[in-house]
Structure formats: C-alpha cells, structure tokens
Design a protein around this motif. Structure first.
Motif, mmCIF file in Angstrom:
data_model
loop_
_atom_site.group_PDB
_atom_site.id
_atom_site.type_symbol
_atom_site.label_atom_id
_atom_site.label_comp_id
_atom_site.label_asym_id
_atom_site.label_seq_id
_atom_site.Cartn_x
_atom_site.Cartn_y
_atom_site.Cartn_z
ATOM 1 N N LEU A 118 0.834 -1.203 0.000
ATOM 2 C CA LEU A 118 0.000 0.000 0.000
ATOM 3 C C LEU A 118 0.870 1.254 0.000
ATOM 4 O O LEU A 118 0.623 2.191 -0.756
ATOM 5 C CB LEU A 118 -0.926 0.007 1.215
ATOM 6 N N ILE A 119 1.918 1.252 0.791
ATOM 7 C CA ILE A 119 2.834 2.395 0.843
ATOM 8 C C ILE A 119 3.512 2.581 -0.512
ATOM 9 O O ILE A 119 3.694 3.713 -0.967
ATOM 10 C CB ILE A 119 3.889 2.208 1.966
ATOM 11 N N GLN A 120 3.861 1.504 -1.177
ATOM 12 C CA GLN A 120 4.469 1.592 -2.505
ATOM 13 C C GLN A 120 3.507 2.264 -3.481
ATOM 14 O O GLN A 120 3.892 3.134 -4.261
ATOM 15 C CB GLN A 120 4.862 0.199 -3.013
ATOM 16 N N VAL A 121 2.236 1.875 -3.439
ATOM 17 C CA VAL A 121 1.222 2.466 -4.321
ATOM 18 C C VAL A 121 1.060 3.956 -4.010
ATOM 19 O O VAL A 121 1.076 4.791 -4.911
ATOM 20 C CB VAL A 121 -0.129 1.724 -4.190
ATOM 21 N N VAL A 122 0.928 4.283 -2.738
ATOM 22 C CA VAL A 122 0.771 5.693 -2.337
ATOM 23 C C VAL A 122 2.008 6.489 -2.730
ATOM 24 O O VAL A 122 1.909 7.614 -3.229
ATOM 25 C CB VAL A 122 0.500 5.810 -0.820
ATOM 26 N N GLY A 123 3.187 5.919 -2.539
ATOM 27 C CA GLY A 123 4.431 6.590 -2.889
ATOM 28 C C GLY A 123 4.589 6.843 -4.378
ATOM 29 O O GLY A 123 5.252 7.791 -4.789
ATOM 30 N N ASP A 124 3.963 6.003 -5.194
ATOM 31 C CA ASP A 124 4.065 6.149 -6.646
ATOM 32 C C ASP A 124 3.045 7.129 -7.225
ATOM 33 O O ASP A 124 3.136 7.487 -8.397
ATOM 34 C CB ASP A 124 3.891 4.797 -7.335
ATOM 35 N N LEU A 125 2.077 7.552 -6.426
ATOM 36 C CA LEU A 125 1.058 8.484 -6.922
ATOM 37 C C LEU A 125 1.691 9.832 -7.230
ATOM 38 O O LEU A 125 2.558 10.308 -6.496
ATOM 39 C CB LEU A 125 -0.054 8.672 -5.893
ATOM 40 N N TRP A 126 1.240 10.451 -8.330
ATOM 41 C CA TRP A 126 1.715 11.788 -8.674
ATOM 42 C C TRP A 126 0.572 12.581 -9.272
ATOM 43 O O TRP A 126 -0.167 12.101 -10.141
ATOM 44 C CB TRP A 126 2.869 11.754 -9.671
ATOM 45 N N HIS A 127 0.418 13.802 -8.788
ATOM 46 C CA HIS A 127 -0.553 14.753 -9.320
ATOM 47 C C HIS A 127 -0.112 16.123 -8.811
ATOM 48 O O HIS A 127 0.411 16.231 -7.708
ATOM 49 C CB HIS A 127 -1.970 14.413 -8.824
ATOM 50 N N PRO A 128 -0.310 17.196 -9.599
ATOM 51 C CA PRO A 128 0.133 18.524 -9.150
ATOM 52 C C PRO A 128 -0.521 18.973 -7.843
ATOM 53 O O PRO A 128 0.045 19.781 -7.112
ATOM 54 C CB PRO A 128 -0.261 19.465 -10.288
ATOM 55 N N ASN A 129 -1.695 18.441 -7.529
ATOM 56 C CA ASN A 129 -2.394 18.839 -6.301
ATOM 57 C C ASN A 129 -2.226 17.837 -5.164
ATOM 58 O O ASN A 129 -2.904 17.939 -4.155
ATOM 59 C CB ASN A 129 -3.894 19.011 -6.588
ATOM 60 N N LEU A 130 -1.328 16.885 -5.323
ATOM 61 C CA LEU A 130 -1.114 15.851 -4.325
ATOM 62 C C LEU A 130 0.271 16.018 -3.707
ATOM 63 O O LEU A 130 1.262 16.138 -4.425
ATOM 64 C CB LEU A 130 -1.230 14.482 -5.003
ATOM 65 N N VAL A 131 0.331 16.017 -2.395
ATOM 66 C CA VAL A 131 1.613 16.101 -1.699
ATOM 67 C C VAL A 131 2.216 14.699 -1.673
ATOM 68 O O VAL A 131 1.586 13.762 -1.183
ATOM 69 C CB VAL A 131 1.433 16.622 -0.257
ATOM 70 N N PRO A 132 3.425 14.533 -2.207
ATOM 71 C CA PRO A 132 4.005 13.184 -2.271
ATOM 72 C C PRO A 132 4.447 12.680 -0.890
ATOM 73 O O PRO A 132 4.875 13.452 -0.028
ATOM 74 C CB PRO A 132 5.209 13.350 -3.197
ATOM 75 N N LEU A 133 4.338 11.387 -0.717
ATOM 76 C CA LEU A 133 4.792 10.729 0.500
ATOM 77 C C LEU A 133 6.315 10.784 0.539
ATOM 78 O O LEU A 133 6.985 10.433 -0.427
ATOM 79 C CB LEU A 133 4.314 9.269 0.496
ATOM 80 N N LYS A 134 6.873 11.256 1.656
ATOM 81 C CA LYS A 134 8.338 11.350 1.788
ATOM 82 C C LYS A 134 8.932 10.134 2.487
ATOM 83 O O LYS A 134 10.025 9.696 2.167
ATOM 84 C CB LYS A 134 8.723 12.612 2.580
ATOM 85 N N ALA A 135 8.197 9.603 3.474
ATOM 86 C CA ALA A 135 8.719 8.482 4.250
ATOM 87 C C ALA A 135 7.575 7.828 5.015
ATOM 88 O O ALA A 135 6.483 8.385 5.095
ATOM 89 C CB ALA A 135 9.786 8.960 5.234
ATOM 90 N N TYR A 136 7.848 6.654 5.538
ATOM 91 C CA TYR A 136 6.884 6.009 6.430
ATOM 92 C C TYR A 136 7.649 5.270 7.513
ATOM 93 O O TYR A 136 8.834 4.992 7.392
ATOM 94 C CB TYR A 136 5.947 5.072 5.667
ATOM 95 N N PHE A 137 6.931 4.980 8.587
ATOM 96 C CA PHE A 137 7.509 4.240 9.706
ATOM 97 C C PHE A 137 6.486 3.204 10.135
ATOM 98 O O PHE A 137 5.302 3.508 10.254
ATOM 99 C CB PHE A 137 7.823 5.184 10.869
ATOM 100 N N GLN A 138 6.953 1.979 10.344
ATOM 101 C CA GLN A 138 6.059 0.924 10.794
ATOM 102 C C GLN A 138 6.725 0.144 11.910
ATOM 103 O O GLN A 138 7.856 -0.308 11.779
ATOM 104 C CB GLN A 138 5.716 -0.005 9.637
ATOM 105 N N ALA A 139 6.024 0.036 13.024
ATOM 106 C CA ALA A 139 6.444 -0.806 14.136
ATOM 107 C C ALA A 139 5.207 -1.598 14.564
ATOM 108 O O ALA A 139 4.131 -1.446 13.976
ATOM 109 C CB ALA A 139 6.978 0.044 15.285
ATOM 110 N N LYS A 140 5.335 -2.412 15.585
ATOM 111 C CA LYS A 140 4.229 -3.270 16.000
ATOM 112 C C LYS A 140 2.960 -2.464 16.308
ATOM 113 O O LYS A 140 1.881 -2.809 15.863
ATOM 114 C CB LYS A 140 4.638 -4.090 17.220
#
Length: 100
Positions: free
Chosen positions: A48-70
């Motif tokens: 899901l993070i890969q899909v969100v990270g690949d999204l691009w649109h001029p009005n969309l703020v791109p994902l810079k990073a994510y963190f996952q723990a338990k």
C-alpha cells in the motif's frame, strides 16, 4: 513522535500532526489508527505504501517516508502551510453557496 507537534485534524483512518524535527524541518505526520490497520500484514502495508508513494498529481503532496512498528504506523509528508484540502474544498463550497 517525540518532537514538537501540533494536531491538525482527526480523520477516518488516523490523526494528522504538524511536527518539527530535531533539525527544524517541518513535516506533516499522519499517525494511522492501529485498530483500523490491525488486519493488514506488514507485506500488505508495504505494498500500500508503494502504491501511495508512486502516486503523482500537481495537487497531491508526495509521500516522503513512512515508519512501521508493532503498534505504530506513520506516514510523513512535506508540510504545506496553505491548509487542508478539506478546508479548501468546503470553504469554496460555503462561499459558492453564500453567493446564491
């Protein structure tokens, strides 16, 4: 999240914060609700993070990073000082309707 932060909005899948990192970089952090994401395996979440990270649109703020723990899932975006898309849309809606 241990740095300086300010809650911006509670949404359907989590809470969004404005956070100031140790190097004074300002970011937007979406802390996902653990109860709503508990059924997603680590592999599903990473896809899901890969899909969100690949999204691009001029009005969309791109994902810079994510963190996952338990017990913690965070999405990190560049902070945009213009307000939320929600307030911009609904502000325009209210303005449009008040003119009618």
């Amino acid at each position: 999240m241990t740095g300086s932060n300010e809650m911006l909005r509670r949404g359907s899948i989590g809470t969004t914060y404005k956070a100031v990192l140790d190097n004074n970089l300002i970011v937007c952090v979406k802390r996902l609700d653990v109860n709503k994401t508990a059924n997603a395996s680590q592999e599903v979440f990473e896809r899901l993070i890969q899909v969100v990270g690949d999204l691009w649109h001029p009005n969309l703020v791109p994902l810079k990073a994510y963190f996952q723990a338990k017990e913690e899932k965070l999405l990190i975006y560049e902070y945009q000082s213009n307000g939320s898309l929600f307030s911009l849309i609904h502000g325009m809606f209210v303005l449009t309707h008040s003119l009618l």
